[in-house]
Design a protein around this motif. Structure first.
Motif, short mmCIF file in Angstrom:
data_model
loop_
_atom_site.label_atom_id
_atom_site.label_comp_id
_atom_site.label_asym_id
_atom_site.label_seq_id
_atom_site.Cartn_x
_atom_site.Cartn_y
_atom_site.Cartn_z
N VAL A 1 0.86 -1.19 0.00
CA VAL A 1 0.00 0.00 0.00
C VAL A 1 0.89 1.24 0.00
O VAL A 1 1.56 1.52 1.00
CB VAL A 1 -0.93 0.01 1.22
CG1 VAL A 1 -1.87 1.21 1.16
CG2 VAL A 1 -1.72 -1.29 1.31
N PRO A 2 0.97 1.98 -1.10
CA PRO A 2 1.84 3.16 -1.16
C PRO A 2 1.18 4.37 -0.51
O PRO A 2 0.01 4.34 -0.13
CB PRO A 2 2.03 3.37 -2.66
CG PRO A 2 0.77 2.84 -3.27
CD PRO A 2 0.33 1.70 -2.39
N GLY A 3 1.99 5.43 -0.40
CA GLY A 3 1.46 6.70 0.08
C GLY A 3 1.77 7.04 1.52
O GLY A 3 1.26 8.01 2.06
N ALA A 4 2.62 6.23 2.19
CA ALA A 4 2.97 6.52 3.58
C ALA A 4 3.74 7.83 3.66
O ALA A 4 4.63 8.10 2.84
CB ALA A 4 3.80 5.39 4.16
N ARG A 5 3.41 8.65 4.65
CA ARG A 5 4.07 9.94 4.84
C ARG A 5 5.10 9.78 5.94
O ARG A 5 4.83 10.00 7.13
CB ARG A 5 3.04 11.00 5.22
CG ARG A 5 1.97 11.22 4.16
CD ARG A 5 2.56 11.85 2.90
NE ARG A 5 1.52 12.11 1.90
CZ ARG A 5 1.78 12.64 0.72
NH1 ARG A 5 3.04 12.94 0.39
NH2 ARG A 5 0.80 12.85 -0.15
N SER A 6 6.27 9.37 5.59
CA SER A 6 7.33 9.13 6.56
C SER A 6 8.66 9.12 5.84
O SER A 6 8.73 8.76 4.66
CB SER A 6 7.11 7.78 7.25
OG SER A 6 8.22 7.44 8.04
N PRO A 7 9.73 9.52 6.51
CA PRO A 7 11.05 9.42 5.87
C PRO A 7 11.55 7.99 5.74
O PRO A 7 12.55 7.75 5.06
CB PRO A 7 11.95 10.24 6.80
CG PRO A 7 11.27 10.19 8.13
CD PRO A 7 9.81 10.17 7.82
N GLU A 8 10.87 7.05 6.38
CA GLU A 8 11.28 5.65 6.30
C GLU A 8 10.63 4.99 5.09
O GLU A 8 9.53 5.36 4.69
CB GLU A 8 10.86 4.92 7.58
CG GLU A 8 11.44 5.50 8.84
CD GLU A 8 10.82 4.90 10.08
OE1 GLU A 8 9.80 4.20 9.95
OE2 GLU A 8 11.35 5.14 11.18
#
Length: 495
Positions: free
Chosen positions: A253-260
């Protein structure tokens, strides 16, 4: 109130189902279940409504249940097919007016987000143009099945739409996908995705991983992500020469808001074990390989499901092996792996002071005690690994114990308690290592003392970190853990 559109949808659904029933009489293996309940699920092209026809083989169950407490919020209507009589939900759907061999029709609204605070996030998520749903929000099913009974669920899909589900696939063709649900507990969560993705089959360690990458902006490089998952799965398969399960659903699932690269991931067990990865597709692919998350999550599959009250076991095994297996696979050096383990143990020691391990586990999802649970569990697994290798002269280890456990006890239809699992591991290894660790630490407020294990491994702790003894039986033992195929052939005496 049923709309004209819903009447038409249900009429179409009945016609298609009638035409397909003969083809679904047997599974792909040709083996007939004693009773086979058949569900047919149709979704509209806009991915907003699920129309379900549930037909029962013989006498229907007394009622149907759904895993999510929010399921009544999504239910638009339910009625008996033969009489058109409405069924009102009251925590369950009563089937007392359904005749033998009868069917019900119901529809669920999946157009809007429904959230409940739990470990698996929102029940409905729009991922670009795709849809990710909790099956427990719309799947009303019997709470028990008789011996040999099963549920077949067929998805009728609009042109260009695919489905990803955790259950065992039977048929996968354009416009129609069929699964057997099996006999896992009804209240174990599962996710089903719909959209214009392509489910790809990846063969790793004798297993079929069904990988689906959902829509994202920017678009995900599917080939790169698929190769990353395959690499992590092979790293886990290398533990004992095969992947722990014959098949698994893998959702990206793409779209995570994180630098990781992968800030959030988890394994769920409903229907069949599945791993879900929430990724930041903007990060370079090398960061995904350097990250521990994929190996950690897939290492959960080395164990059968352990109840949440004993999550320290499953998290401990995954945390220990995320370092050991990545060192064996060349993703880090052995020294780096020992350093990461030691640093984690220090974090665990500082977490949840004054709590027993059992209490820290109980509070993990609301009290910020994750570090204690993960790292005390990992410490116990390290101690067990060292002791097994010592007292059996290298014939037994965590590796061999988990391999045998997989052969005897990998059923996806039940949960284990921590004590039960540790008793089984003692039976497998012919030792009392695990029972003793359980009795010493689960009810203790103290983090395990690693001094003896560190001495056996030749690990010394100084002001600048750890140092490793360069030779001797201690190095042999370290190499046996961190290097694939290395065995300790002589017993290492206690010190």
């Amino acid at each position: 109130m049923t709309t004209d559109v819903q009447h038409a949808a249900f009429a179409d659904l009945r016609r298609v189902v009638a035409a397909c029933l003969a083809a679904f009489a047997f599974s792909a293996t040709g083996a007939a279940a004693e009773r086979l309940h058949r569900y047919t699920v149709a979704i509209d092209p806009e991915l907003t409504t699920l129309n379900v026809r549930a037909c029962f083989d013989g006498a229907p169950p007394p009622y149907l249940v759904a895993e999510s407490l929010d399921a009544p919020l999504a239910l638009m209507e339910a009625r008996v097919e033969s009489t058109r009589r409405q069924i009102e939900p009251s925590g369950s759907l009563s089937l007392k007016t359904v005749p033998d061999g009868g069917c019900i029709l119901y529809s669920a609204n999946v157009s809007r987000p429904i959230k409940q605070h739990d470990r698996t996030g929102g029940k409905i998520q729009r991922v670009g143009t795709d849809l990710l749903t909790s099956a427990g929000l719309w799947l009303w099913r019997p709470d028990t099945l008789g011996p040999g009974d099963d549920i077949e669920i067929s998805f009728l899909l609009p042109e260009g739409i695919s489905v990803s589900a955790p259950w065992r696939p039977v048929v996968n063709s354009p416009g129609r996908s069929v699964f057997r649900m099996g006999r896992g507990p009804w209240d174990w969560p599962a996710s089903v995705a719909f959209g214009r993705f392509k489910e790809r089959e990846v063969s790793v360690g004798g297993a079929r991983l069904r990988v689906s990458v959902l829509d994202g902006s920017p678009a995900v490089d599917v080939e790169q992500v698929q190769t990353w998952i395959a690499d992590a799965a092979q790293t886990v398969a290398d533990l004992y020469g095969k992947f722990p399960l014959p098949q698994a659903q893998i959702l990206i699932v793409p779209g995570a808001r994180s630098p990781e690269p992968t800030p959030w991931a988890y394994v769920v067990r409903g229907g069949s074990p599945a791993a879900h990865f929430f990724i930041n597709q903007r990060r370079p692919i090398r960061e995904f390989y350097d990250d521990w998350t994929a190996v950690h999550e897939l290492s959960h599959l080395l164990l059968p499901y352990v109840g949440s009250e004993d999550a320290w076991i499953s998290e401990g095994v995954a945390t220990y092996y995320q370092n050991v297996l990545r060192a064996r696979g060349g993703r880090m050096t052995a020294l780096e792996a020992w350093e990461r383990l030691h640093a984690g143990f220090l974090r665990g020691m500082d977490s949840a002071p004054g709590m027993t391990l059992a209490q820290a586990t109980e509070n993990m999802y609301r009290g910020g005690t994750h570090m204690r649970v993960y790292w005390e569990g990992a410490a116990m697994i390290l101690i067990a690994d060292v002791q097994l290798r010592q007292i059996t002269a290298g014939k037994q280890s965590m590796d061999t114990a988990l391999a045998t456990l997989n052969e005897c006890c990998s059923s996806t239809e039940r949960a284990w308690s921590g004590r039960e699992l540790f008793d089984k591991l003692d039976e497998i290894t012919g030792t009392s290592v695990f029972r003793e660790l359980y009795d010493q630490h689960v009810a203790s407020k103290d983090f395990p003392d690693l001094a003896q294990a560190y001495r056996s491994l030749g690990i010394s702790v100084g002001g600048t970190g750890i140092e490793l003894a360069p030779e001797g039986t201690e190095k042999q033992l370290r190499d046996a853990i961190m290097q694939t195929g290395v065995l300790v052939i002589s017993e290492i005496p206690e010190k």
